[in-house]
Write a protein that holds these residues in place. Structure first.
Motif, PDB file in Angstrom:
ATOM      1  N   LYS A  98       0.831  -1.207   0.000  1.00 20.36           N
ATOM      2  CA  LYS A  98       0.000   0.000   0.000  1.00 20.36           C
ATOM      3  C   LYS A  98       0.866   1.257   0.000  1.00 20.36           C
ATOM      4  CE  LYS A  98      -3.835   0.556   0.318  1.00 20.36           C
ATOM      5  NZ  LYS A  98      -4.777   0.902  -0.779  1.00 20.36           N
ATOM      6  N   LEU A  99       1.954   1.250   0.741  1.00 21.73           N
ATOM      7  CA  LEU A  99       2.834   2.418   0.763  1.00 21.73           C
ATOM      8  C   LEU A  99       3.523   2.586  -0.590  1.00 21.73           C
ATOM      9  CD1 LEU A  99       3.940   4.709   2.542  1.00 21.73           C
ATOM     10  CD2 LEU A  99       5.823   3.182   3.168  1.00 21.73           C
ATOM     11  N   ASP A 100       3.915   1.494  -1.198  1.00 19.36           N
ATOM     12  CA  ASP A 100       4.528   1.572  -2.528  1.00 19.36           C
ATOM     13  C   ASP A 100       3.554   2.152  -3.546  1.00 19.36           C
ATOM     14  OD1 ASP A 100       6.872   0.513  -1.548  1.00 19.36           O
ATOM     15  OD2 ASP A 100       6.509  -1.520  -2.300  1.00 19.36           O
ATOM     16  N   MET A 101       2.284   1.825  -3.430  1.00 20.84           N
ATOM     17  CA  MET A 101       1.291   2.386  -4.333  1.00 20.84           C
ATOM     18  C   MET A 101       1.149   3.888  -4.125  1.00 20.84           C
ATOM     19  SD  MET A 101      -1.715  -0.504  -4.507  1.00 20.84           S
ATOM     20  CE  MET A 101      -2.569   0.306  -5.860  1.00 20.84           C
ATOM     21  N   SER A 102       1.229   4.337  -2.888  1.00 21.10           N
ATOM     22  CA  SER A 102       1.173   5.774  -2.629  1.00 21.10           C
ATOM     23  C   SER A 102       2.366   6.496  -3.234  1.00 21.10           C
ATOM     24  CB  SER A 102       1.118   6.037  -1.116  1.00 21.10           C
ATOM     25  OG  SER A 102      -0.150   5.710  -0.595  1.00 21.10           O
ATOM     26  N   ARG A 103       3.511   5.847  -3.216  1.00 18.60           N
ATOM     27  CA  ARG A 103       4.715   6.430  -3.819  1.00 18.60           C
ATOM     28  C   ARG A 103       4.618   6.448  -5.341  1.00 18.60           C
ATOM     29  NH1 ARG A 103       9.115   2.429  -3.138  1.00 18.60           N
ATOM     30  NH2 ARG A 103       8.030   1.586  -4.964  1.00 18.60           N
ATOM     31  N   GLU A 108      -3.558   8.558  -8.718  1.00 15.66           N
ATOM     32  CA  GLU A 108      -4.646   7.610  -8.584  1.00 15.66           C
ATOM     33  C   GLU A 108      -5.228   7.633  -7.171  1.00 15.66           C
ATOM     34  OE1 GLU A 108      -1.905   5.932 -11.810  1.00 15.66           O
ATOM     35  OE2 GLU A 108      -1.763   7.173 -10.011  1.00 15.66           O
ATOM     36  N   SER A 109      -4.344   7.732  -6.176  1.00 16.70           N
ATOM     37  CA  SER A 109      -4.792   7.796  -4.792  1.00 16.70           C
ATOM     38  C   SER A 109      -5.626   9.046  -4.544  1.00 16.70           C
ATOM     39  CB  SER A 109      -3.581   7.776  -3.847  1.00 16.70           C
ATOM     40  OG  SER A 109      -4.000   7.776  -2.501  1.00 16.70           O
ATOM     41  N   ARG A 110      -5.177  10.178  -5.078  1.00 17.19           N
ATOM     42  CA  ARG A 110      -5.912  11.422  -4.873  1.00 17.19           C
ATOM     43  C   ARG A 110      -7.254  11.416  -5.597  1.00 17.19           C
ATOM     44  NH1 ARG A 110      -0.547  13.538  -4.712  1.00 17.19           N
ATOM     45  NH2 ARG A 110      -0.468  13.883  -6.977  1.00 17.19           N
ATOM     46  N   LEU A 111      -7.292  10.770  -6.764  1.00 21.26           N
ATOM     47  CA  LEU A 111      -8.569  10.648  -7.467  1.00 21.26           C
ATOM     48  C   LEU A 111      -9.554   9.838  -6.639  1.00 21.26           C
ATOM     49  CD1 LEU A 111     -10.294  11.041 -10.018  1.00 21.26           C
ATOM     50  CD2 LEU A 111      -9.281   8.935 -10.917  1.00 21.26           C
ATOM     51  N   TYR A 157     -11.219  -5.041  11.072  1.00 19.79           N
ATOM     52  CA  TYR A 157     -11.683  -3.959  10.199  1.00 19.79           C
ATOM     53  C   TYR A 157     -10.906  -2.674  10.462  1.00 19.79           C
ATOM     54  CZ  TYR A 157     -15.644  -6.786   8.650  1.00 19.79           C
ATOM     55  OH  TYR A 157     -16.425  -7.775   8.098  1.00 19.79           O
ATOM     56  N   HIS A 158     -10.756  -2.340  11.724  1.00 18.62           N
ATOM     57  CA  HIS A 158     -10.053  -1.095  12.047  1.00 18.62           C
ATOM     58  C   HIS A 158      -8.551  -1.220  11.777  1.00 18.62           C
ATOM     59  CE1 HIS A 158     -13.488   1.132  13.467  1.00 18.62           C
ATOM     60  NE2 HIS A 158     -13.889   0.060  14.114  1.00 18.62           N
ATOM     61  N   LEU A 159      -8.033  -2.432  11.815  1.00 17.75           N
ATOM     62  CA  LEU A 159      -6.647  -2.639  11.403  1.00 17.75           C
ATOM     63  C   LEU A 159      -6.485  -2.274   9.927  1.00 17.75           C
ATOM     64  CD1 LEU A 159      -3.745  -3.707  11.766  1.00 17.75           C
ATOM     65  CD2 LEU A 159      -4.638  -5.997  11.202  1.00 17.75           C
ATOM     66  N   ILE A 160      -7.391  -2.767   9.086  1.00 13.92           N
ATOM     67  CA  ILE A 160      -7.323  -2.450   7.660  1.00 13.92           C
ATOM     68  C   ILE A 160      -7.523  -0.957   7.426  1.00 13.92           C
ATOM     69  CG2 ILE A 160      -8.529  -2.746   5.453  1.00 13.92           C
ATOM     70  CD1 ILE A 160      -8.827  -5.689   6.126  1.00 13.92           C
ATOM     71  N   PHE A 161      -8.492  -0.354   8.129  1.00 11.38           N
ATOM     72  CA  PHE A 161      -8.689   1.093   7.987  1.00 11.38           C
ATOM     73  C   PHE A 161      -7.416   1.849   8.365  1.00 11.38           C
ATOM     74  CE2 PHE A 161     -13.448   0.438   9.167  1.00 11.38           C
ATOM     75  CZ  PHE A 161     -13.718  -0.032   7.892  1.00 11.38           C
ATOM     76  N   SER A 162      -6.743   1.395   9.412  1.00 13.56           N
ATOM     77  CA  SER A 162      -5.518   2.071   9.855  1.00 13.56           C
ATOM     78  C   SER A 162      -4.409   1.940   8.820  1.00 13.56           C
ATOM     79  CB  SER A 162      -5.045   1.491  11.197  1.00 13.56           C
ATOM     80  OG  SER A 162      -5.983   1.765  12.220  1.00 13.56           O
ATOM     81  N   TRP A 164      -4.874   1.593   5.577  1.00 16.40           N
ATOM     82  CA  TRP A 164      -5.246   2.525   4.503  1.00 16.40           C
ATOM     83  C   TRP A 164      -4.873   3.955   4.875  1.00 16.40           C
ATOM     84  CZ3 TRP A 164     -10.965   0.602   3.532  1.00 16.40           C
ATOM     85  CH2 TRP A 164     -10.919  -0.665   2.922  1.00 16.40           C
ATOM     86  N   ALA A 165      -5.241   4.356   6.096  1.00 13.12           N
ATOM     87  CA  ALA A 165      -5.034   5.747   6.512  1.00 13.12           C
ATOM     88  C   ALA A 165      -3.552   6.110   6.553  1.00 13.12           C
ATOM     89  CB  ALA A 165      -5.674   5.987   7.873  1.00 13.12           C
ATOM     90  N   THR A 166      -2.745   5.234   7.142  1.00 15.28           N
ATOM     91  CA  THR A 166      -1.336   5.583   7.339  1.00 15.28           C
ATOM     92  C   THR A 166      -0.523   5.508   6.051  1.00 15.28           C
ATOM     93  OG1 THR A 166      -0.921   3.291   8.051  1.00 15.28           O
ATOM     94  CG2 THR A 166      -1.245   4.954   9.779  1.00 15.28           C
ATOM     95  N   THR A 167      -0.922   4.659   5.120  1.00 22.10           N
ATOM     96  CA  THR A 167      -0.167   4.551   3.865  1.00 22.10           C
ATOM     97  C   THR A 167      -0.640   5.566   2.835  1.00 22.10           C
ATOM     98  OG1 THR A 167      -1.639   2.765   3.115  1.00 22.10           O
ATOM     99  CG2 THR A 167       0.415   2.130   4.218  1.00 22.10           C
ATOM    100  N   GLN A 168      -1.944   5.699   2.644  1.00 19.10           N
ATOM    101  CA  GLN A 168      -2.465   6.599   1.623  1.00 19.10           C
ATOM    102  C   GLN A 168      -2.237   8.065   1.981  1.00 19.10           C
ATOM    103  OE1 GLN A 168      -5.875   3.336   0.612  1.00 19.10           O
ATOM    104  NE2 GLN A 168      -6.528   5.456   0.570  1.00 19.10           N
ATOM    105  N   HIS A 169      -2.000   8.340   3.241  1.00 18.66           N
ATOM    106  CA  HIS A 169      -1.690   9.710   3.669  1.00 18.66           C
ATOM    107  C   HIS A 169      -0.506  10.273   2.884  1.00 18.66           C
ATOM    108  CE1 HIS A 169      -1.145  13.084   6.508  1.00 18.66           C
ATOM    109  NE2 HIS A 169       0.129  12.871   6.334  1.00 18.66           N
ATOM    110  N   TYR A 170       0.461   9.422   2.570  1.00 19.74           N
ATOM    111  CA  TYR A 170       1.681   9.903   1.928  1.00 19.74           C
ATOM    112  C   TYR A 170       1.458  10.277   0.469  1.00 19.74           C
ATOM    113  CZ  TYR A 170       4.166   8.633   6.114  1.00 19.74           C
ATOM    114  OH  TYR A 170       4.586   8.576   7.420  1.00 19.74           O
TER     115      TYR A 170
END
Length: 207
Positions: A98-103, A108-111, A157-162, A164-170
């Motif tokens: 997920k972090l690699d995708m943000s990089r 795409e992430s912002r869209l 569920y909240h693990l997955i949300f976390s 998403w939140a911490t990786t897509q933030h970048y």
């Protein structure tokens, strides 16, 4: 870059459609669907507006095609979470993907984020359908790992949300991250994030 597999009978047609997709991705990720215009997309693609209209009925058609391609790519890292591997290693690998995708795919992430902010009018059925089914499947796997004592007890569920939140933030807040870190650390921000998030989630997940 998102590879769309554009239709069209000739190489030139395929290349023009791909150019339109690339330009639209830039425009939509900056302005969203409402703020985007065919004129702006055409200019970004280096084409005339009539040329864009030849391939697509309007900006909504381009937007829908982009979202469909993006969603399939976006959920693939979660599909790869395997019951056969070590649970902690599997989840850390998911964080890394997920972090690699943000990089590699910030536009795409912002869209995707823009669509979510606007209440997901174009993909709400996918969120409650395909995405939910996949998340339900993988949270059941994570819960089984926790029940067996192979990871710490966490709400899956909240693990997955976390994650998403911490990786897509970048990607979604890249300008903020770079602004706060400053030029001296800008180039290393994803490497540093990977080290930090690995430590964070390993400490959370180790039983």
């Amino acid at each position: 870059m998102t590879t769309i597999r554009p239709g069209g009978k000739t190489r030139i047609q395929r290349e023009k459609r791909q150019a339109i997709f690339e330009a639209a991705l830039d425009v939509f990720s900056e302005a969203g669907l409402r703020g985007a215009t065919l004129d702006r997309i055409a200019a970004k693609a280096g084409l005339s507006k009539p040329n864009v209209v030849y391939y697509f009925d309007g900006k909504e058609a381009i937007y829908r095609d982009l979202l469909e391609a993006l969603l399939d790519i976006w959920i693939d890292p979660l599909r790869q979470l395997s019951a056969e591997g070590d649970p902690v290693e599997e989840l850390i690998a998911y964080v890394h993907r997920k972090l690699d995708m943000s990089r590699d795919m910030p536009r795409e992430s912002r869209l995707f984020a823009t669509e979510m902010i606007q209440n997901a009018p174009h993909i709400s059925d996918v969120l409650s359908g395909t995405l939910k089914a996949l998340v339900d499947e993988k949270t059941a796997l994570i819960q089984s790992w926790a029940n067996a004592g192979r990871i710490a007890k966490v709400d899956p569920y909240h693990l997955i949300f976390s994650i998403w939140a911490t990786t897509q933030h970048y990607a979604d807040f890249d300008v903020q991250v770079r602004g706060v870190l400053g030029e001296a650390r800008e180039a290393a921000r994803f490497d540093e994030a990977k080290v930090f998030l690995t430590t964070l989630f390993e400490r959370l997940l180790r039983p």
